[in-house]
Design an enzyme around this catalytic site. Structure first.
Site: not given
Ligand code: APR
Length: 253
Positions: A120, A149, A217
């Protein structure tokens, strides 16, 4: 923490020949950067349609920069945590080929990972949508926000992929290559609900890789794509896995 699964993951990693990691915002939460979809996450404070879509940026870049400023302040001051360092150590041990990350915080590289595929994009650079001019985000001052810019005075955009934008083609090509050829994928801290990134663990599973999920989770992958979930914080789980890998490796030269 399930010690049996820690041992199983270490054994699987030692048996693998082409292991890769796929990470999301959860791996950076213990560095002080909130994720997106957990309670209190970024999307609970900023509607992604209004702040994270490329059309929202084109329509009102100054409004989007109110969110970007908060993200920059969080990420520019953040440090890699033991989870990032554990993946860098697996690469150092010759047991991990690459990290494919959805994160834009640059923490994998700062932890020492060398092969990092930024699916990303990256927050480390700002780019002009008009003429393509670029500058590092490092050193930006609050007075400069929103940054413009110097050539065409347009408001600059961080070099991250907004919703509605394509994935950088080199990153997409490399990530697909790794997902299609790996025999093990560590899926760390992602809800796997955003596509095309969310396709990568499915591709890995489909071609026979072991998929190990490390998450606080269960997610949409758990019980279908993942072979098993090690539930817990990545900053605790990954170092335990690396510790077990080194113990087993030492035991069986
Ligand atoms: N250790 C392990 N897992 C964790 C922790 C932790 N300390 N804290 C949070 N999580 C988990 C959450 O339970 C969730 O399943 O990490 C995950 C985060 O999910 P999202 O918030 O949806 O983030 P992500 O999966 O990276 O989102 C993907 O969505 O908004 C767009 O571009 C953005 O790259 C991002 C993409």
């Amino acid at each position: 923490m399930d010690r049996g699964l820690i041992r199983r993951a270490a054994e699987d990693i030692l048996k693998a020949r082409r292991a890769v990691a796929f990470t999301g915002a959860g791996i950076s939460v213990e560095s002080g950067i909130p994720d997106f979809r957990s309670p209190g996450g970024l999307w609970s404070r900023f509607d992604p349609d209004e702040y994270a879509h490329i059309e929202a940026f084109r329509r009102d870049p100054e409004k989007v920069w109110r969110m970007l400023r908060e993200m920059l302040e969080l990420t520019l001051g953040a440090k890699p945590n033991p989870a990032h360092r554990a993946l860098a150590e697996l690469e150092e041990l010759g047991l991990l080929r690459a990290v494919i990350t959805q994160n834009v915080d640059g923490l994998h590289q700062r932890a020492g990972s060398r092969e990092v595929i930024e699916f990303h994009g990256t927050q480390d650079w700002l780019v002009c949508l008009g003429c393509g001019w670029r500058r590092p985000s490092e050193g930006i001052t609050p007075e400069e926000i929103p940054p413009r810019c110097p050539h065409c005075d347009l408001i600059l955009k961080p070099d991250v992929v907004f919703f509605g934008e394509p994935i950088p083609w080199q990153a997409q090509r490399r990530a697909l290559e790794e997902a299609r050829s790996c025999d093990l994928m560590l899926v760390v801290g992602t809800s796997a609900v955003v596509f095309p990134a969310g396709e990568l663990p499915i591709l890995a599973k489909r071609q026979g890789a072991i998929v190990i999920e490390i998450n606080k989770e269960p997610t949409v992958l758990t019980g279908s794509i993942s072979d098993y979930l090690i539930q817990g914080e990545a900053g605790k789980t990954l170092p335990l896995i690396v510790q077990e890998v080194k113990r087993l490796r030492h035991e069986t030269p």
